[in-house]
Design an enzyme around this catalytic site. Structure first.
Site, PDB file in Angstrom:
ATOM      1  N   ASP A 130     107.084  23.371 -16.969  1.00  0.00           N
ATOM      2  CA  ASP A 130     107.240  23.087 -15.545  1.00  0.00           C
ATOM      3  C   ASP A 130     108.553  22.949 -14.936  1.00  0.00           C
ATOM      4  O   ASP A 130     109.309  22.327 -15.610  1.00  0.00           O
ATOM      5  CB  ASP A 130     106.393  21.871 -14.969  1.00  0.00           C
ATOM      6  CG  ASP A 130     104.819  22.079 -15.250  1.00  0.00           C
ATOM      7  OD1 ASP A 130     104.181  23.196 -15.775  1.00  0.00           O
ATOM      8  OD2 ASP A 130     104.042  21.207 -15.198  1.00  0.00           O
ATOM      9  N   GLN A 159     110.858  28.589  -8.717  1.00  0.00           N
ATOM     10  CA  GLN A 159     110.363  28.352  -7.273  1.00  0.00           C
ATOM     11  C   GLN A 159     110.865  29.209  -6.291  1.00  0.00           C
ATOM     12  O   GLN A 159     112.120  29.078  -6.466  1.00  0.00           O
ATOM     13  CB  GLN A 159     110.607  26.815  -7.262  1.00  0.00           C
ATOM     14  CG  GLN A 159     110.304  25.808  -8.218  1.00  0.00           C
ATOM     15  CD  GLN A 159     111.068  24.540  -8.322  1.00  0.00           C
ATOM     16  OE1 GLN A 159     112.270  24.601  -8.319  1.00  0.00           O
ATOM     17  NE2 GLN A 159     110.317  23.308  -8.674  1.00  0.00           N
ATOM     18  N   ARG A 180     106.549  31.800 -14.737  1.00  0.00           N
ATOM     19  CA  ARG A 180     105.455  31.490 -13.906  1.00  0.00           C
ATOM     20  C   ARG A 180     106.208  31.330 -12.595  1.00  0.00           C
ATOM     21  O   ARG A 180     107.376  30.362 -12.212  1.00  0.00           O
ATOM     22  CB  ARG A 180     104.696  30.093 -14.330  1.00  0.00           C
ATOM     23  CG  ARG A 180     103.992  29.771 -13.218  1.00  0.00           C
ATOM     24  CD  ARG A 180     103.692  28.155 -13.111  1.00  0.00           C
ATOM     25  NE  ARG A 180     102.864  27.733 -14.329  1.00  0.00           N
ATOM     26  CZ  ARG A 180     103.150  26.554 -14.868  1.00  0.00           C
ATOM     27  NH1 ARG A 180     103.606  25.588 -14.314  1.00  0.00           N
ATOM     28  NH2 ARG A 180     102.067  26.242 -15.810  1.00  0.00           N
ATOM     29  N   GLY A 184     106.920  26.251  -5.159  1.00  0.00           N
ATOM     30  CA  GLY A 184     107.851  24.844  -5.137  1.00  0.00           C
ATOM     31  C   GLY A 184     107.271  23.539  -4.384  1.00  0.00           C
ATOM     32  O   GLY A 184     106.753  23.914  -3.212  1.00  0.00           O
ATOM     33  N   THR A 222      99.557  30.632  -7.304  1.00  0.00           N
ATOM     34  CA  THR A 222      99.516  30.548  -5.943  1.00  0.00           C
ATOM     35  C   THR A 222      97.956  30.242  -5.570  1.00  0.00           C
ATOM     36  O   THR A 222      97.383  30.990  -6.139  1.00  0.00           O
ATOM     37  CB  THR A 222     100.306  31.626  -5.224  1.00  0.00           C
ATOM     38  OG1 THR A 222     100.120  31.260  -3.913  1.00  0.00           O
ATOM     39  CG2 THR A 222      99.787  32.747  -5.648  1.00  0.00           C
ATOM     40  N   HIS A 223      97.817  29.581  -4.645  1.00  0.00           N
ATOM     41  CA  HIS A 223      96.530  29.696  -3.890  1.00  0.00           C
ATOM     42  C   HIS A 223      96.528  30.360  -2.669  1.00  0.00           C
ATOM     43  O   HIS A 223      95.493  30.521  -1.938  1.00  0.00           O
ATOM     44  CB  HIS A 223      96.066  28.494  -3.634  1.00  0.00           C
ATOM     45  CG  HIS A 223      96.056  27.421  -4.824  1.00  0.00           C
ATOM     46  ND1 HIS A 223      97.218  26.363  -4.691  1.00  0.00           N
ATOM     47  CD2 HIS A 223      95.417  27.115  -6.029  1.00  0.00           C
ATOM     48  CE1 HIS A 223      97.179  25.765  -5.874  1.00  0.00           C
ATOM     49  NE2 HIS A 223      96.148  26.223  -6.771  1.00  0.00           N
TER      50      HIS A 223
HETATM   51  C1  LIG Z   1      99.430  26.822 -11.746  1.00  0.00           C
HETATM   52  C2  LIG Z   1     100.246  26.255 -10.894  1.00  0.00           C
HETATM   53  C3  LIG Z   1     101.336  25.679 -11.351  1.00  0.00           C
HETATM   54  C4  LIG Z   1     102.474  24.989 -10.648  1.00  0.00           C
HETATM   55  N1  LIG Z   1     103.659  24.675 -11.289  1.00  0.00           N
HETATM   56  C5  LIG Z   1     104.649  24.062 -10.607  1.00  0.00           C
HETATM   57  C6  LIG Z   1     105.902  23.929 -11.012  1.00  0.00           C
HETATM   58  O1  LIG Z   1     106.069  24.022 -12.194  1.00  0.00           O
HETATM   59  N2  LIG Z   1     106.855  23.310 -10.228  1.00  0.00           N
HETATM   60  C7  LIG Z   1     106.732  23.304  -8.787  1.00  0.00           C
HETATM   61  O2  LIG Z   1     107.514  22.657  -8.029  1.00  0.00           O
HETATM   62  N3  LIG Z   1     105.426  23.521  -8.222  1.00  0.00           N
HETATM   63  C8  LIG Z   1     104.378  24.145  -9.137  1.00  0.00           C
HETATM   64  N4  LIG Z   1     103.255  24.461  -8.582  1.00  0.00           N
HETATM   65  C9  LIG Z   1     102.978  24.049  -7.151  1.00  0.00           C
HETATM   66  C10 LIG Z   1     103.442  25.170  -6.135  1.00  0.00           C
HETATM   67  O3  LIG Z   1     105.026  25.246  -6.052  1.00  0.00           O
HETATM   68  C11 LIG Z   1     102.891  24.743  -4.617  1.00  0.00           C
HETATM   69  O4  LIG Z   1     103.354  23.691  -4.147  1.00  0.00           O
HETATM   70  C12 LIG Z   1     101.424  24.844  -4.599  1.00  0.00           C
HETATM   71  O5  LIG Z   1     101.061  25.897  -5.396  1.00  0.00           O
HETATM   72  C13 LIG Z   1     101.190  25.411  -2.929  1.00  0.00           C
HETATM   73  O6  LIG Z   1     101.695  26.593  -2.765  1.00  0.00           O
HETATM   74  P1  LIG Z   1     100.777  27.813  -2.633  1.00  0.00           P
HETATM   75  O7  LIG Z   1     101.435  29.048  -3.202  1.00  0.00           O
HETATM   76  O8  LIG Z   1      99.418  27.672  -3.428  1.00  0.00           O
HETATM   77  O9  LIG Z   1     100.543  28.268  -0.870  1.00  0.00           O
HETATM   78  P2  LIG Z   1     100.809  27.254   0.221  1.00  0.00           P
HETATM   79  O10 LIG Z   1     101.880  28.148   1.002  1.00  0.00           O
HETATM   80  O11 LIG Z   1     100.741  25.985   0.034  1.00  0.00           O
HETATM   81  O12 LIG Z   1      99.310  27.730   0.912  1.00  0.00           O
HETATM   82  C14 LIG Z   1      99.183  28.860   1.233  1.00  0.00           C
HETATM   83  C15 LIG Z   1      97.566  29.152   1.547  1.00  0.00           C
HETATM   84  O13 LIG Z   1      96.985  29.129   0.627  1.00  0.00           O
HETATM   85  C16 LIG Z   1      95.745  28.507   0.706  1.00  0.00           C
HETATM   86  N5  LIG Z   1      95.649  27.070   0.085  1.00  0.00           N
HETATM   87  C17 LIG Z   1      96.621  26.441  -0.518  1.00  0.00           C
HETATM   88  N6  LIG Z   1      96.348  25.264  -1.026  1.00  0.00           N
HETATM   89  C18 LIG Z   1      94.884  25.233  -0.713  1.00  0.00           C
HETATM   90  C19 LIG Z   1      94.015  24.245  -1.238  1.00  0.00           C
HETATM   91  N7  LIG Z   1      94.351  23.157  -1.862  1.00  0.00           N
HETATM   92  N8  LIG Z   1      92.653  24.423  -0.979  1.00  0.00           N
HETATM   93  C20 LIG Z   1      92.499  25.668  -0.171  1.00  0.00           C
HETATM   94  N9  LIG Z   1      93.250  26.655   0.056  1.00  0.00           N
HETATM   95  C21 LIG Z   1      94.517  26.357  -0.171  1.00  0.00           C
HETATM   96  C22 LIG Z   1      95.562  28.222   1.950  1.00  0.00           C
HETATM   97  O14 LIG Z   1      94.989  29.361   2.758  1.00  0.00           O
HETATM   98  C23 LIG Z   1      97.096  28.245   2.689  1.00  0.00           C
HETATM   99  O15 LIG Z   1      97.231  28.533   3.857  1.00  0.00           O
HETATM  100  C24 LIG Z   1     102.183  24.922  -9.291  1.00  0.00           C
HETATM  101  C25 LIG Z   1     101.184  25.648  -8.684  1.00  0.00           C
HETATM  102  C26 LIG Z   1     100.350  26.173  -9.423  1.00  0.00           C
HETATM  103  C27 LIG Z   1      99.061  26.787  -8.789  1.00  0.00           C
END
Ligand SMILES: Cc1cc2nc3c(=O)[nH]c(=O)nc-3n(C[C@H](O)[C@H](O)[C@H](O)COP(=O)(O)OP(=O)(O)OC[C@H]3O[C@@H](n4cnc5c(N)ncnc54)[C@H](O)[C@@H]3O)c2cc1C
Length: 303
Positions: A130, A159, A180, A184, A222-223
């Site tokens: 990570d 990130q 991955r 961030g 990403t979500h």
């Molecule tokens: C498998 C995995 C590993 C990760 N590893 C790291 C790492 O090593 N280091 C690090 O810094 N970060 C890590 N992250 C976290 C990542 O950096 C983000 O902080 C986090 O994933 C939120 O960003 P996003 O791309 O999901 O979208 P965002 O920009 O937060 O959200 C965009 C859209 O996604 C949808 N969404 C987001 N969250 C939700 C929710 N909880 N429920 C419903 N809809 C939602 C919504 O439609 C939202 O408008 C990881 C994330 C994942 C999924």
């Protein structure tokens, strides 16, 4: 502002003690965390495998400041790998180098990492490092490169919010590394990270295209439906097969989207955290999305 407050609180001791002590706190955390024991995590991993998902297991814990704690975390990860092998789970592990001792002694973190990736290699699993806050980026990349592990046994995270990521990706791709990509999760100064979400998203899409065009197996964490759609569209246009990459999402977040992607024939890996140190992880999830905080408040009012 709310995000900053929650990220600030994720570092504080008092709210941590209050939440850890309350049964309600643990119950709310169970939305995102498999449980406190390895058995809990294995049970969730088995269920997810049964539903067509791949898994990566995370033993929660961040920076440790004593060599004995780093040794203990490494031992726990070795036992996770043993369970993955004995139960024939389709699972990787995700580790943090500060948990393996990076803040104490880089050489120790290096040695602990080597024990993990070698065991993962022996059982056909994989270790993902990570990425933590920007104070650790250089050291994390240094340790990763120094490991010289086969790409199918050890990978790293990039990130898209960091200004430096494009250059880091260049170097990693030259070496054939599996990446991955995420946006961030930490609070970073403007000097190192894009303050504007639109720039973070643009950077994510640019990097997605670079990774998909590389011919190396990468993961898109990403979500965000827009990021997922961009990856799918680029892969289709370039003839990149759905088996040539994977999506990754966190346990308990956007389960509908996770199922839909599997139904469409994409690989989806669910990141499953477990352990008693769930507080900072939980607070980062709340910081990401106000709806999660509303969920917390609703439950607090009901309780
Ligand atoms: C498998 C995995 C590993 C990760 N590893 C790291 C790492 O090593 N280091 C690090 O810094 N970060 C890590 N992250 C976290 C990542 O950096 C983000 O902080 C986090 O994933 C939120 O960003 P996003 O791309 O999901 O979208 P965002 O920009 O937060 O959200 C965009 C859209 O996604 C949808 N969404 C987001 N969250 C939700 C929710 N909880 N429920 C419903 N809809 C939602 C919504 O439609 C939202 O408008 C990881 C994330 C994942 C999924």
């Amino acid at each position: 502002m709310l995000r900053s407050l929650l990220l600030y609180l994720s570092d504080r001791q008092l709210p941590k003690r209050l939440l850890l002590r309350s049964a309600l706190g643990r119950k709310l955390a169970s939305r995102f965390i498999a449980g406190e024991t390895l058995d809990d995590a294995i049970r969730v991993a088995r269920e997810l495998n049964g539903k067509g998902f791949e898994v990566t297991l995370d033993f929660l814990g961040e920076s440790v400041h004593e060599a004995a704690a780093a040794e203990e975390a490494t031992r726990v990860y070795l036992s996770i790998l043993d369970r993955i092998a004995s139960e024939k789970l389709r699972s990787h592990i995700s580790i943090k180098l500060t948990q393996l001792g990076l803040d104490i002694d880089e050489a120790q973190a290096q040695r602990n990492l080597e024990r993990l990736w070698r065991r993962a290699h022996a059982i056909g699993s994989f270790v993902r490092i990570d990425m933590e806050n920007s104070a650790h980026t250089d050291a994390t990349l240094r340790v990763f490169h120094a490991a010289q592990a086969p790409p199918e046994s050890l990978g790293i995270v990039i990130q898209s919010y960091l200004r430096r990521s494009e250059q880091d990706v260049d170097e990693l791709l030259r070496r054939g590394a599996r990446i991955r990509l995420c946006k961030g999760a930490y609070k970073e100064p403007e000097s190192v990270a894009f303050p504007d979400k639109a720039d973070v998203d643009r950077s994510y899409i640019r990097l997605t295209e670079r990774l998909l065009a590389s011919g190396i197996y990468h993961a898109f964490a990403t979500h965000d439906s827009k990021m997922v759609e961009a990856a799918k569209a680029f892969a289709r246009a370039r003839g990149v097969a759905p088996e040539a990459f994977e999506f990754q999402m966190l346990h308990g977040i956007r389960r509908g989207l996770q199922r839909e992607l599997v139904r469409q024939g994409y690989r989806v890996r669910v990141y499953v955290p477990y352990g008693h140190q769930w507080y900072p992880y939980f607070m980062r999830r709340l910081a990401e999305r106000p709806a999660n905080l509303l969920f917390l408040i609703r439950n607090l009012l009901r309780g």
